[in-house]
Write an enzyme that holds these catalytic residues in place. Structure first.
Site, PDB file in Angstrom:
ATOM      1  N   ASP A  35     -13.515  12.562  24.184  1.00 27.45           N
ATOM      2  CA  ASP A  35     -13.935  13.393  25.333  1.00 27.45           C
ATOM      3  C   ASP A  35     -13.136  14.701  25.419  1.00 27.45           C
ATOM      4  O   ASP A  35     -13.291  15.470  26.360  1.00 27.45           O
ATOM      5  CB  ASP A  35     -13.796  12.610  26.642  1.00 27.45           C
ATOM      6  CG  ASP A  35     -12.370  12.153  26.905  1.00 27.45           C
ATOM      7  OD1 ASP A  35     -11.467  12.497  26.102  1.00 27.45           O
ATOM      8  OD2 ASP A  35     -12.141  11.463  27.919  1.00 27.45           O
ATOM      9  N   GLN A  93       2.517  36.723  36.577  1.00 20.89           N
ATOM     10  CA  GLN A  93       1.899  36.594  37.916  1.00 20.89           C
ATOM     11  C   GLN A  93       2.951  35.933  38.810  1.00 20.89           C
ATOM     12  O   GLN A  93       2.857  34.777  39.203  1.00 20.89           O
ATOM     13  CB  GLN A  93       0.613  35.756  37.828  1.00 20.89           C
ATOM     14  CG  GLN A  93      -0.123  35.561  39.147  1.00 20.89           C
ATOM     15  CD  GLN A  93      -0.967  36.742  39.596  1.00 20.89           C
ATOM     16  OE1 GLN A  93      -1.306  37.602  38.795  1.00 20.89           O
ATOM     17  NE2 GLN A  93      -1.295  36.800  40.875  1.00 20.89           N
ATOM     18  N   HIS A 125      10.023  36.964  32.951  1.00 16.35           N
ATOM     19  CA  HIS A 125       9.562  38.264  33.426  1.00 16.35           C
ATOM     20  C   HIS A 125      10.346  38.705  34.667  1.00 16.35           C
ATOM     21  O   HIS A 125      10.709  39.864  34.789  1.00 16.35           O
ATOM     22  CB  HIS A 125       8.067  38.213  33.720  1.00 16.35           C
ATOM     23  CG  HIS A 125       7.511  39.534  34.095  1.00 16.35           C
ATOM     24  ND1 HIS A 125       7.467  40.580  33.204  1.00 16.35           N
ATOM     25  CD2 HIS A 125       7.014  39.994  35.264  1.00 16.35           C
ATOM     26  CE1 HIS A 125       6.946  41.632  33.813  1.00 16.35           C
ATOM     27  NE2 HIS A 125       6.668  41.305  35.051  1.00 16.35           N
ATOM     28  N   ASP A 162       9.948  51.444  30.022  1.00 21.81           N
ATOM     29  CA  ASP A 162       9.745  51.620  31.478  1.00 21.81           C
ATOM     30  C   ASP A 162      11.052  51.367  32.229  1.00 21.81           C
ATOM     31  O   ASP A 162      12.028  50.850  31.670  1.00 21.81           O
ATOM     32  CB  ASP A 162       8.622  50.707  31.999  1.00 21.81           C
ATOM     33  CG  ASP A 162       8.827  49.251  31.598  1.00 21.81           C
ATOM     34  OD1 ASP A 162       9.982  48.792  31.614  1.00 21.81           O
ATOM     35  OD2 ASP A 162       7.832  48.582  31.263  1.00 21.81           O
ATOM     36  N   LYS A 185       6.766  54.963  33.051  1.00 23.08           N
ATOM     37  CA  LYS A 185       5.479  54.330  32.692  1.00 23.08           C
ATOM     38  C   LYS A 185       4.557  54.228  33.902  1.00 23.08           C
ATOM     39  O   LYS A 185       4.979  53.806  34.976  1.00 23.08           O
ATOM     40  CB  LYS A 185       5.729  52.936  32.113  1.00 23.08           C
ATOM     41  CG  LYS A 185       4.468  52.141  31.828  1.00 23.08           C
ATOM     42  CD  LYS A 185       4.741  50.994  30.870  1.00 23.08           C
ATOM     43  CE  LYS A 185       4.610  49.649  31.502  1.00 23.08           C
ATOM     44  NZ  LYS A 185       4.828  48.540  30.573  1.00 23.08           N
ATOM     45  N   ARG A 187       0.948  52.394  34.655  1.00 24.18           N
ATOM     46  CA  ARG A 187      -0.083  51.538  34.051  1.00 24.18           C
ATOM     47  C   ARG A 187      -1.461  51.966  34.559  1.00 24.18           C
ATOM     48  O   ARG A 187      -1.686  52.059  35.760  1.00 24.18           O
ATOM     49  CB  ARG A 187       0.197  50.062  34.377  1.00 24.18           C
ATOM     50  CG  ARG A 187      -0.679  49.131  33.580  1.00 24.18           C
ATOM     51  CD  ARG A 187      -0.182  47.703  33.523  1.00 24.18           C
ATOM     52  NE  ARG A 187       0.742  47.390  32.436  1.00 24.18           N
ATOM     53  CZ  ARG A 187       0.432  47.329  31.152  1.00 24.18           C
ATOM     54  NH1 ARG A 187      -0.798  47.605  30.754  1.00 24.18           N
ATOM     55  NH2 ARG A 187       1.340  47.007  30.253  1.00 24.18           N
ATOM     56  N   ASP A 214      11.530  46.016  24.322  1.00 24.38           N
ATOM     57  CA  ASP A 214      10.741  45.500  25.446  1.00 24.38           C
ATOM     58  C   ASP A 214      10.924  43.987  25.524  1.00 24.38           C
ATOM     59  O   ASP A 214      11.334  43.358  24.542  1.00 24.38           O
ATOM     60  CB  ASP A 214       9.256  45.857  25.263  1.00 24.38           C
ATOM     61  CG  ASP A 214       8.548  46.067  26.607  1.00 24.38           C
ATOM     62  OD1 ASP A 214       9.105  45.652  27.647  1.00 24.38           O
ATOM     63  OD2 ASP A 214       7.452  46.643  26.610  1.00 24.38           O
TER      64      ASP A 214
HETATM   65  C1  R5P Z   1       5.878  45.057  31.425  1.00 27.92           C
HETATM   66  O1  R5P Z   1       6.423  44.935  32.513  1.00 27.92           O
HETATM   67  C2  R5P Z   1       6.458  44.420  30.215  1.00 27.92           C
HETATM   68  O2  R5P Z   1       7.828  44.655  30.128  1.00 27.92           O
HETATM   69  C3  R5P Z   1       5.782  44.901  28.939  1.00 27.92           C
HETATM   70  O3  R5P Z   1       6.038  46.283  28.768  1.00 27.92           O
HETATM   71  C4  R5P Z   1       4.291  44.683  28.953  1.00 27.92           C
HETATM   72  O4  R5P Z   1       3.968  43.396  29.375  1.00 27.92           O
HETATM   73  C5  R5P Z   1       3.720  44.939  27.571  1.00 27.92           C
HETATM   74  O5  R5P Z   1       2.342  44.739  27.606  1.00 27.92           O
HETATM   75  P1  R5P Z   1       1.390  45.467  26.581  1.00 27.92           P
HETATM   76  O6  R5P Z   1       1.876  45.141  25.193  1.00 27.92           O
HETATM   77  O7  R5P Z   1       0.037  44.863  26.857  1.00 27.92           O
HETATM   78  O8  R5P Z   1       1.422  46.926  26.875  1.00 27.92           O
END
Ligand code: R5P
Length: 292
Positions: A35, A93, A125, A162, A185, A187, A214
């Site tokens: 299943d 999130q 994060h 950023d 940065k 977005r 990063d």
């Molecule tokens: C943002 O806050 C993170 O530090 C990364 O810069 C981000 O998640 C990178 O995402 P992407 O590769 O989609 O630009």
């Protein structure tokens, strides 16, 4: 102690078991019931011992496997369960941005800690997520692993794409004793960003070896834009480095087209994996009292 490597983190789990002094390492048997439900089984008994379950939660499937493994090692007799989540999915999130949204990171915390005595993750994060744990929770950093790699290479200046990455790049700059700066940065959407270079750079970038650092590379949008911008300053080389390399779709190829080099740690299996966080995770396990 037994180290169990889930399917998303088998290689890293094996490295951790070696770092801990070649403690027994196992990867579980896994199959699907007709299943579609998942079945896992860990071999051997762990009566009264410590078990370390290593599994990144990149996908929902990885998460389900982790929850089952936590219970499986307990059923195998483990006295204490240390859960290592090298890449903690859903961490971005970390708050409800719009009405009706969940705080997904907190939801994951609640579930993964049920079967755990302690949880160890890498470069979350946000630190806020660590505070959601009610069990002992520790965060390793990918910085020492990347620093071990960069020490062997030419680096003149470190760049954060950023302002959110300032602490990270500053820490790396301290370790390597190099100047650093952060880009601005904005977005535009989940795949596109607008970056600008600050006016007061600490050094002229002309002919330098620059490294953009990063925490996670996902679609690659941020790193591609950052590398293009830095190249326009006539740098000699521009290398991208991150802790978590998701490299969605063609991100890897797009970055390789604009960057001289691309490095990530082994929190996720990917083609840019060049630095291991195993020594750093093993140290946290020892400090947290995990016994071999
Ligand atoms: C943002 O806050 C993170 O530090 C990364 O810069 C981000 O998640 C990178 O995402 P992407 O590769 O989609 O630009």
């Amino acid at each position: 102690m037994h180290v169990v490597g889930g399917s998303a983190s088998t290689a890293l789990a094996e490295r951790i078991s070696r770092e801990l002094g070649n403690v027994p390492f196992a990867f579980p048997f896994m199959k699907r019931f007709p299943d579609g439900e998942m079945y896992v089984r860990v071999g051997g008994r762990m009566e009264g011992e410590d078990a370390v379950v290593v599994q990144s939660t990149r996908s929902d499937e990885n998460l389900m496997e982790l929850l089952l493994l936590e219970d499986a090692v307990r059923e195998a007799g483990a006295k204490r369960v240390f859960v290592v989540i090298p890449y903690f999915g859903y961490a971005r999130q970390d708050r409800s941005f719009f009405p009706g949204e969940p705080v997904s990171a907190r939801t994951l915390v609640r579930h993964v800690e049920i079967g755990a005595d302690a949880v160890i993750t890498v470069d979350l994060h946000s630190h806020q997520t660590l505070e959601s744990f009610t069990k002992p929770a520790f965060e390793a950093s990918g910085i020492p692993a990347i620093a071990r790699l960069l020490r062997e290479r030419n680096v003149d200046v470190l760049v954060s794409p950023d302002r959110g990455g300032v602490d990270r790049v500053r820490r790396m700059a301290e370790i390597l004793d190099r100047p650093w700066f952060a880009l601005e940065k904005k977005r535009i959407d989940s795949e596109h960003v607008e970056l600008t270079i600050p006016n007061n750079l600490p050094i002229s970038l002309d002919g330098t070896h620059a490294v953009i650092l990063d925490d996670v590379i996902s679609t690659g949008g941020t790193i591609v834009e950052a590398a293009r911008l830095i190249r326009r300053q006539h740098v000699s080389t521009v290398v991208a480095a991150c802790t978590h390399g998701l490299f969605l779709r063609d991100a890897f190829e797009r970055i390789k087209a604009v960057a001289t080099g691309l490095y990530s740690t082994d929190t996720l299996d990917n083609p840019a994996e060049k630095a291991s966080v195993a020594p750093d995770i093993a140290q946290i396990l020892r400090d947290a009292g995990a016994r071999a």
